[in-house]
Write a protein that holds these residues in place. Sequence first.
Motif, PDB file in Angstrom:
ATOM      1  N   ARG A   1       0.827  -1.207   0.000  1.00 36.45           N
ATOM      2  CA  ARG A   1       0.000   0.000   0.000  1.00 36.45           C
ATOM      3  C   ARG A   1       0.860   1.254   0.000  1.00 36.45           C
ATOM      4  O   ARG A   1       0.549   2.218  -0.704  1.00 36.45           O
TER       5      ARG A   1
ATOM      6  N   LEU B   1       1.898   1.948  -3.363  1.00 36.65           N
ATOM      7  CA  LEU B   1       0.765   2.434  -4.153  1.00 36.65           C
ATOM      8  C   LEU B   1       0.537   3.926  -3.888  1.00 36.65           C
ATOM      9  O   LEU B   1       0.333   4.711  -4.809  1.00 36.65           O
ATOM     10  N   VAL B   2       0.619   4.291  -2.609  1.00 32.35           N
ATOM     11  CA  VAL B   2       0.412   5.707  -2.262  1.00 32.35           C
ATOM     12  C   VAL B   2       1.520   6.560  -2.874  1.00 32.35           C
ATOM     13  O   VAL B   2       1.258   7.636  -3.416  1.00 32.35           O
TER      14      VAL B   2
ATOM     15  N   ARG C   1       3.262   5.959  -5.599  1.00 30.83           N
ATOM     16  CA  ARG C   1       3.022   6.081  -7.044  1.00 30.83           C
ATOM     17  C   ARG C   1       1.861   7.034  -7.315  1.00 30.83           C
ATOM     18  O   ARG C   1       1.875   7.814  -8.265  1.00 30.83           O
ATOM     19  N   ALA C   2       0.830   6.938  -6.465  1.00 33.54           N
ATOM     20  CA  ALA C   2      -0.340   7.802  -6.658  1.00 33.54           C
ATOM     21  C   ALA C   2       0.042   9.268  -6.496  1.00 33.54           C
ATOM     22  O   ALA C   2      -0.350  10.121  -7.292  1.00 33.54           O
TER      23      ALA C   2
ATOM     24  N   ASP D   1       1.857  10.389  -9.471  1.00 35.16           N
ATOM     25  CA  ASP D   1       1.067  10.429 -10.706  1.00 35.16           C
ATOM     26  C   ASP D   1       0.156  11.646 -10.733  1.00 35.16           C
ATOM     27  O   ASP D   1      -0.030  12.263 -11.772  1.00 35.16           O
TER      28      ASP D   1
ATOM     29  N   ALA E   1      -4.441  12.864  -5.132  1.00 36.32           N
ATOM     30  CA  ALA E   1      -4.033  12.257  -3.867  1.00 36.32           C
ATOM     31  C   ALA E   1      -4.446  13.146  -2.707  1.00 36.32           C
ATOM     32  O   ALA E   1      -4.955  12.677  -1.689  1.00 36.32           O
TER      33      ALA E   1
ATOM     34  N   LEU F   1      -8.136  12.914  -2.090  1.00 33.28           N
ATOM     35  CA  LEU F   1      -8.533  11.688  -1.389  1.00 33.28           C
ATOM     36  C   LEU F   1      -8.088  11.715   0.068  1.00 33.28           C
ATOM     37  O   LEU F   1      -8.360  10.789   0.813  1.00 33.28           O
ATOM     38  N   GLY F   2      -7.376  12.745   0.455  1.00 30.80           N
ATOM     39  CA  GLY F   2      -7.013  12.887   1.860  1.00 30.80           C
ATOM     40  C   GLY F   2      -5.616  12.394   2.204  1.00 30.80           C
ATOM     41  O   GLY F   2      -5.303  12.219   3.380  1.00 30.80           O
ATOM     42  N   TYR F   3      -4.773  12.178   1.190  1.00 26.23           N
ATOM     43  CA  TYR F   3      -3.403  11.791   1.505  1.00 26.23           C
ATOM     44  C   TYR F   3      -2.557  13.027   1.744  1.00 26.23           C
ATOM     45  O   TYR F   3      -2.767  14.072   1.113  1.00 26.23           O
TER      46      TYR F   3
END
Lengths: 511, 306
Positions: free
Chosen positions: B161, B164-165, B167-168, B171, B176, B179-181
Amino acid sequence: MSDFLLEAVHITKTFGEFAANDDVTLRLKPGEIHALLGENGAGKSTLVKMMYGALQPSDGELRWRGKPVRIANPAAARALGVGMVFQHFSLFEALTVAENVALALPDATDMAALATRIEQVSRGYGLPLQPHALVADLSVGQRQRIEIVRCLLQEPSLLIMDEPTAVLTPQEADQLFVTLRRLAAEGCAILYISHRLEEVKALCQAATVLRRGKVVAVVDPRRETAASLARHMVGVDVADVSTRMVQALGEAILTLDHVSLPADGPFGTALRDVSLEVAGGEIVAIAGVAGNGQSELFDAVSGERLEGVGGSITIAGHGCAARGIKARRALGAAFVPEERLGHGAVPDFPLSHNVILTRFAVDDGMVQRGLVNLGLAGDVAGRVAGAFDVRTAHSDPEARSLSGGNLQKFVIGRELDRRPRLLVVNQPTWGVDAGAAAVIRQALIDLARSGSAVLVISQDLDEIFAIADRIAVISRGELSDSRPTGDLDREAIGLLMAGAHERGASERAAS
Amino acid sequence: MTGLEAVILTIITASTPLLLAAIGELVVERSGVLNLGVEGMMVVGAVCGFVAAYTTGSAALGVLAAVLAGMAMSLLFGFLTQTLATNQVASGLALTLLGLGLSGLIGESFTGLPGVTLQPFDIPVLTDIPFFGPILFGQDVLVYTSFLLVFAVSYVMTRTRIGLVIRAVGDNHDSAHALGYNVLAVRYGCILFGGACAGLAGAYLSLSYTPQWVENMTSGRGWIALALVVFATWIARRVLVGAYLFGTVWIMGLYAQGLGIGIPSQVLSSFPYLITILVLVLISRNRTLTKINTPACIGRTFVPDR
């Protein structure tokens, strides 16, 4: 115990001096589809961002099932049961569908199990998705499904949708309405933001109208007309564009003959065998869902891309396939690209300098012996601002300081001011409020009436039906034959958008 | 020791610092940050590692000091580019210049002193196997670390995960954020990891490759590491291939000089750089390959709207 699911009570949000929301109150019931209406800049996005935790109100409170809550961030909103589908998707193009969904779920989940759930839920709601597809390869409609499925997997009690149908074909939109009505029947509240008033009338049970940050009306849209809703939004009656007089067409000014162009990068669409003729005095519109070759077509016609162009492009009788954009402008053509800020105008340049950028080679006196005539450029910028009602804070502001609608009026006005023989415009009123859109559409019609040829690439069918004489549809890089607007209805266009005219499709059907 | 064995051993030593620095930068760039200060972080790591090892007599403490020094440099970069939202290219170049100057100052009185060597593993029996023994089992800990890092980064990036975060965020930082990251926190973490790896690469140079301090001893390896990340199209396993390819070219150049082929030594020693340019040109020609893997947000500053 309150009857309401979410209440925004006396919410005010200020950015510096500017109040984006001023004492706004909005109440949502479970199972209700509630429209949020208003022009661009009326404060809709600000309001929903606070409901989704992306912004904090300056004053006032939010209540969830009757109790005051503070929604600190989007994760807190999701935990509460609020899902949001953004107008500009919050997707990651380089990741797969399943990865995109996983990012919105709070815990690291087993990817294999998640993929199965995505397939089940998406099929259950009639929005089929392949979990392992790369987002970059998907159509806009499919991308929106990801956003929706991502929300559905969290079993929300409130779904916020920001202009969901702006990018969909009519058939895709109908499918979306079926899904939304079903969700509402299951008790989910839906806050629905849209500019399309007919759609709001058909779908929503309540509507809150914002104007300049204030609530100006709370109405039942089923008892309103589109015109009365528009009046609430704008504050005055919106002028319809004047109907066109049938007139004799001039000779063909733009001719595309079997034009092809390879895709621009892995996420682009190749143009295949595109033929089209636009005569003086008419407006031809190209409809289609975003990403089906519109930008490639624009690049080929404008001369922004020359390498790899096949077939012939003729402007005003001159073969242009190998001529650059400057030479095409010299033949009387003018081009307005889709993206106004960054492509149509340099954000940090004042308007007068932006005038020079498209007109340096075609206006006498704009550039003399390598020196720029700033005085003349300033005059032109002022003339355009006056003629097209571009509202500016001072005389020659930077392009980035203008609102979307004002900048679009400037970018189009800059070209119209030349009285071009051919105008090619991509998405003339995208993201522009109703008042500015009416001004722009009227200007396009007036230009055609004066004998010029106008080619409009648009995804807005209402716009196309309002202004076009003939319509062709582009899908997957292939252009259908054009037909007079009167011979087509939305359904026929929807079928063409879905690719009914493609040679590939007919071959598949035949085999 | 056979000739081939010697060649392979020197290739490993030439490739390891490139690999260490590149795998760190790969993570940084995957998160959407372009840190051109690899050379500077590496050279500060080298001098701090050397000084710490020389003063304490412990190579392990030297490695630790190098890692901390690399991280400190990267923290400065992070503060500038993330917190103050400065231009990443300019800040990275400044970091390299700062590192080169700072390392000269720190190492001034240590130049040419005999250093502490990081001892290679010496596993009885296994190391004694002819040919394979010294190559597979007789390396020092940093060589094994470099390989472990490649596989660890590859696994984390594709299977977990946190990967994934990262890379997100690289990107599409706006999505991101929506979505709250915490985009800045993720990037700070990656920048620090990159600094630690550059520090390790520096430690390898001053504690193992040539156990002494010479000014500018990184001699452009940081830049090659940056090129390797592009060469690898941001895929960890390919960094391994790239680093060893460049290491091999480098060593072959040296051997060719030794053999007295009639090419001027300056031309030969420019070979790795020429190859770097050539490969980058070839890779940029395949736009599909690069566009799919390139972190879309690379080098772009993110300022949260609050």
